[in-house]
Design a protein around this motif. Structure first.
Motif, PDB file in Angstrom:
ATOM      1  N   SER A  47       0.832  -1.213   0.000  1.00 55.78           N
ATOM      2  CA  SER A  47       0.000   0.000   0.000  1.00 55.78           C
ATOM      3  C   SER A  47       0.864   1.259   0.000  1.00 55.78           C
ATOM      4  CB  SER A  47      -0.969  -0.009   1.183  1.00 55.78           C
ATOM      5  OG  SER A  47      -0.271  -0.071   2.399  1.00 55.78           O
ATOM      6  N   VAL A  48       2.005   1.235   0.702  1.00 55.41           N
ATOM      7  CA  VAL A  48       2.921   2.384   0.680  1.00 55.41           C
ATOM      8  C   VAL A  48       3.487   2.595  -0.720  1.00 55.41           C
ATOM      9  CG1 VAL A  48       5.162   3.220   1.526  1.00 55.41           C
ATOM     10  CG2 VAL A  48       3.487   2.319   3.126  1.00 55.41           C
ATOM     11  N   ALA A  49       3.815   1.509  -1.406  1.00 56.11           N
ATOM     12  CA  ALA A  49       4.332   1.619  -2.780  1.00 56.11           C
ATOM     13  C   ALA A  49       3.289   2.239  -3.701  1.00 56.11           C
ATOM     14  CB  ALA A  49       4.747   0.241  -3.296  1.00 56.11           C
ATOM     15  N   ILE A  50       2.037   1.818  -3.563  1.00 54.39           N
ATOM     16  CA  ILE A  50       0.970   2.395  -4.398  1.00 54.39           C
ATOM     17  C   ILE A  50       0.783   3.873  -4.080  1.00 54.39           C
ATOM     18  CG2 ILE A  50      -1.525   2.324  -4.830  1.00 54.39           C
ATOM     19  CD1 ILE A  50      -1.302  -0.740  -4.461  1.00 54.39           C
ATOM     20  N   TYR A  51       0.800   4.235  -2.796  1.00 52.76           N
ATOM     21  CA  TYR A  51       0.655   5.644  -2.408  1.00 52.76           C
ATOM     22  C   TYR A  51       1.816   6.474  -2.955  1.00 52.76           C
ATOM     23  CZ  TYR A  51       0.796   9.887   0.305  1.00 52.76           C
ATOM     24  OH  TYR A  51       0.871  11.202   0.673  1.00 52.76           O
ATOM     25  N   ASN A  52       3.045   5.981  -2.807  1.00 49.82           N
ATOM     26  CA  ASN A  52       4.212   6.727  -3.294  1.00 49.82           C
ATOM     27  C   ASN A  52       4.208   6.844  -4.817  1.00 49.82           C
ATOM     28  OD1 ASN A  52       5.307   7.322  -0.797  1.00 49.82           O
ATOM     29  ND2 ASN A  52       6.530   5.462  -0.740  1.00 49.82           N
ATOM     30  N   LEU A  53       3.744   5.821  -5.487  1.00 47.63           N
ATOM     31  CA  LEU A  53       3.630   5.885  -6.946  1.00 47.63           C
ATOM     32  C   LEU A  53       2.603   6.944  -7.346  1.00 47.63           C
ATOM     33  CD1 LEU A  53       4.561   4.614  -9.611  1.00 47.63           C
ATOM     34  CD2 LEU A  53       2.672   3.006  -9.392  1.00 47.63           C
ATOM     35  N   HIS A  54       1.474   6.968  -6.663  1.00 46.87           N
ATOM     36  CA  HIS A  54       0.445   7.985  -6.928  1.00 46.87           C
ATOM     37  C   HIS A  54       0.990   9.384  -6.648  1.00 46.87           C
ATOM     38  CE1 HIS A  54      -3.367  10.114  -6.892  1.00 46.87           C
ATOM     39  NE2 HIS A  54      -3.089  10.536  -5.675  1.00 46.87           N
ATOM     40  N   SER A  55       1.689   9.549  -5.536  1.00 48.91           N
ATOM     41  CA  SER A  55       2.247  10.852  -5.179  1.00 48.91           C
ATOM     42  C   SER A  55       3.295  11.298  -6.196  1.00 48.91           C
ATOM     43  CB  SER A  55       2.864  10.778  -3.781  1.00 48.91           C
ATOM     44  OG  SER A  55       3.447  11.994  -3.414  1.00 48.91           O
ATOM     45  N   PRO A  82      10.996   6.711  -3.638  1.00 48.40           N
ATOM     46  CA  PRO A  82      10.231   6.122  -2.526  1.00 48.40           C
ATOM     47  C   PRO A  82       9.347   4.949  -2.964  1.00 48.40           C
ATOM     48  CG  PRO A  82      10.121   8.506  -2.401  1.00 48.40           C
ATOM     49  CD  PRO A  82      10.758   8.166  -3.717  1.00 48.40           C
ATOM     50  N   ALA A  83       8.772   5.043  -4.156  1.00 49.64           N
ATOM     51  CA  ALA A  83       7.956   3.928  -4.657  1.00 49.64           C
ATOM     52  C   ALA A  83       8.822   2.710  -4.936  1.00 49.64           C
ATOM     53  CB  ALA A  83       7.211   4.354  -5.916  1.00 49.64           C
ATOM     54  N   ILE A  84      10.036   2.927  -5.415  1.00 51.57           N
ATOM     55  CA  ILE A  84      10.951   1.815  -5.689  1.00 51.57           C
ATOM     56  C   ILE A  84      11.364   1.130  -4.390  1.00 51.57           C
ATOM     57  CG2 ILE A  84      13.277   1.247  -6.521  1.00 51.57           C
ATOM     58  CD1 ILE A  84      12.847   3.497  -8.637  1.00 51.57           C
ATOM     59  N   VAL A  85      11.707   1.919  -3.360  1.00 56.57           N
ATOM     60  CA  VAL A  85      12.113   1.338  -2.076  1.00 56.57           C
ATOM     61  C   VAL A  85      10.947   0.579  -1.447  1.00 56.57           C
ATOM     62  CG1 VAL A  85      12.884   1.879   0.263  1.00 56.57           C
ATOM     63  CG2 VAL A  85      13.944   3.021  -1.682  1.00 56.57           C
ATOM     64  N   ALA A  86       9.748   1.154  -1.477  1.00 57.83           N
ATOM     65  CA  ALA A  86       8.577   0.467  -0.918  1.00 57.83           C
ATOM     66  C   ALA A  86       8.279  -0.820  -1.700  1.00 57.83           C
ATOM     67  CB  ALA A  86       7.369   1.391  -0.917  1.00 57.83           C
ATOM     68  N   SER A  87       8.458  -0.780  -3.017  1.00 64.59           N
ATOM     69  CA  SER A  87       8.256  -1.987  -3.825  1.00 64.59           C
ATOM     70  C   SER A  87       9.278  -3.059  -3.472  1.00 64.59           C
ATOM     71  CB  SER A  87       8.351  -1.665  -5.314  1.00 64.59           C
ATOM     72  OG  SER A  87       7.355  -0.759  -5.682  1.00 64.59           O
ATOM     73  N   MET A  88      10.523  -2.637  -3.241  1.00 65.57           N
ATOM     74  CA  MET A  88      11.551  -3.589  -2.843  1.00 65.57           C
ATOM     75  C   MET A  88      11.231  -4.206  -1.481  1.00 65.57           C
ATOM     76  SD  MET A  88      14.957  -1.589  -4.183  1.00 65.57           S
ATOM     77  CE  MET A  88      16.137  -2.836  -3.716  1.00 65.57           C
ATOM     78  N   MET A  89      10.697  -3.400  -0.559  1.00 64.96           N
ATOM     79  CA  MET A  89      10.294  -3.937   0.742  1.00 64.96           C
ATOM     80  C   MET A  89       9.112  -4.894   0.589  1.00 64.96           C
ATOM     81  SD  MET A  89      12.309  -3.078   3.123  1.00 64.96           S
ATOM     82  CE  MET A  89      11.328  -3.527   4.538  1.00 64.96           C
ATOM     83  N   PHE A  90       8.186  -4.575  -0.310  1.00 63.30           N
ATOM     84  CA  PHE A  90       7.059  -5.464  -0.591  1.00 63.30           C
ATOM     85  C   PHE A  90       7.565  -6.810  -1.123  1.00 63.30           C
ATOM     86  CE2 PHE A  90       4.178  -7.108  -3.893  1.00 63.30           C
ATOM     87  CZ  PHE A  90       3.106  -7.479  -3.082  1.00 63.30           C
TER      88      PHE A  90
END
Length: 193
Positions: free
Chosen positions: A24-32, A42-50
Motif C-alpha cells: 500500500s505504501v508503494a501504491i501511495y508513493n507511486l500515486h504521489s 520512494p515507490a521503488i524502495v517500498a516496492s523492494m520492501m514489498f
C-alpha cells in the motif's frame, strides 16, 4: 472424513502484514510521484520492501533476508537523494500549510503539516519531540490492540515495541534536522534534475 475448514487453516504472519503495508505504501508513493512530479525512488524502495516481505512468505527465509539486505543497501546508497526528496516534500507541505490555519484530521497522521505547525509554535526540537511522542503512542496502541486480536502473531510485542521506538528515535533526529535547516535557510533548496 476430515473437515476442509480445519485442514486449510490460513495463518496470518507478520510477513503478510508487512507485504500488505509496503504494497500500500508503494501504491501511495507511486500515486504521489505521478501527481506531484516527484521522484519514483520512494515507490521503488517500498516496492523492494514489498518484494522482500513476499519472499519471506513463499520461499525459505534466506531469500527474503537477502532481498531485505539489498533493499537496505539500496536505501543507504541513495540516502542523499532520499534526504533531498524529503526536503522537497517538506517545502510543498509547508507551502500548503502557510494558508491553512486549522489542521485537518488526516494532518495528524501524515506528519509534515502538523510538524510545521508545531515548529512555528515551539521550535524544531520541541516540535520533533511532540510529533515523535504522538506517533509512538499511536504505534504502541496499535501494537497492543493487534496483540489482543492476533496473539499468536504478536507474541513478541516487546521486540516490536523496541523496533518502533528505535525507528521513531531516527525520525525524531531526521525531523529535527529538517526543521533546523528550514529555520536557518528558509525553504530548503532542492536541486531539480
Amino acid at each position: 472424513m476430515t473437515n476442509l475448514c480445519e485442514d486449510s487453516t490460513v495463518y496470518i504472519t507478520i510477513y503478510h502484514l508487512g507485504a500488505l503495508f509496503f504494497g500500500s505504501v508503494a501504491i501511495y508513493n507511486l500515486h504521489s510521484a505521478r501527481k506531484y512530479g516527484e521522484s519514483y525512488l520512494p515507490a521503488i524502495v517500498a516496492s523492494m520492501m514489498f518484494i522482500s516481505s513476499s519472499l519471506f512468505l513463499v520461499l525459505p527465509l534466506q531469500y527474503g533476508s537477502v532481498a531485505f539486505l539489498f533493499t537496505t543497501m539500496f536505501a543507504l546508497v541513495n540516502y542523499k537523494k532520499i534526504y533531498e526528496i524529503n526536503n522537497e516534500k517538506m517545502r510543498r507541505y509547508i507551502g500548503d500549510s502557510q494558508s491553512a490555519g486549522i489542521l485537518k484530521f488526516t494532518d495528524y497522521f501524515t506528519g509534515w503539516k502538523m510538524l510545521h505547525h508545531l515548529n512555528r509554535k515551539y521550535g524544531p526540537a520541541k516540535a520533533s519531540l511532540i510529533n515523535t511522542v504522538f506517533m509512538w503512542v499511536f504505534s504502541i496502541l496499535l501494537l497492543v490492540m493487534f496483540s489482543y486480536l492476533w496473539p499468536d502473531i504478536f507474541s513478541s510485542i516487546r521486540y516490536m515495541a523496541l523496533i518502533v521506538t528505535m525507528t521513531l528515535i531516527g525520525f525524531y533526529w531526521q525531523n529535527k534536522k529538517l526543521l533546523e535547516n528550514l529555520d536557518t535557510n528558509g525553504f530548503p533548496e532542492v536541486k531539480k534534475k
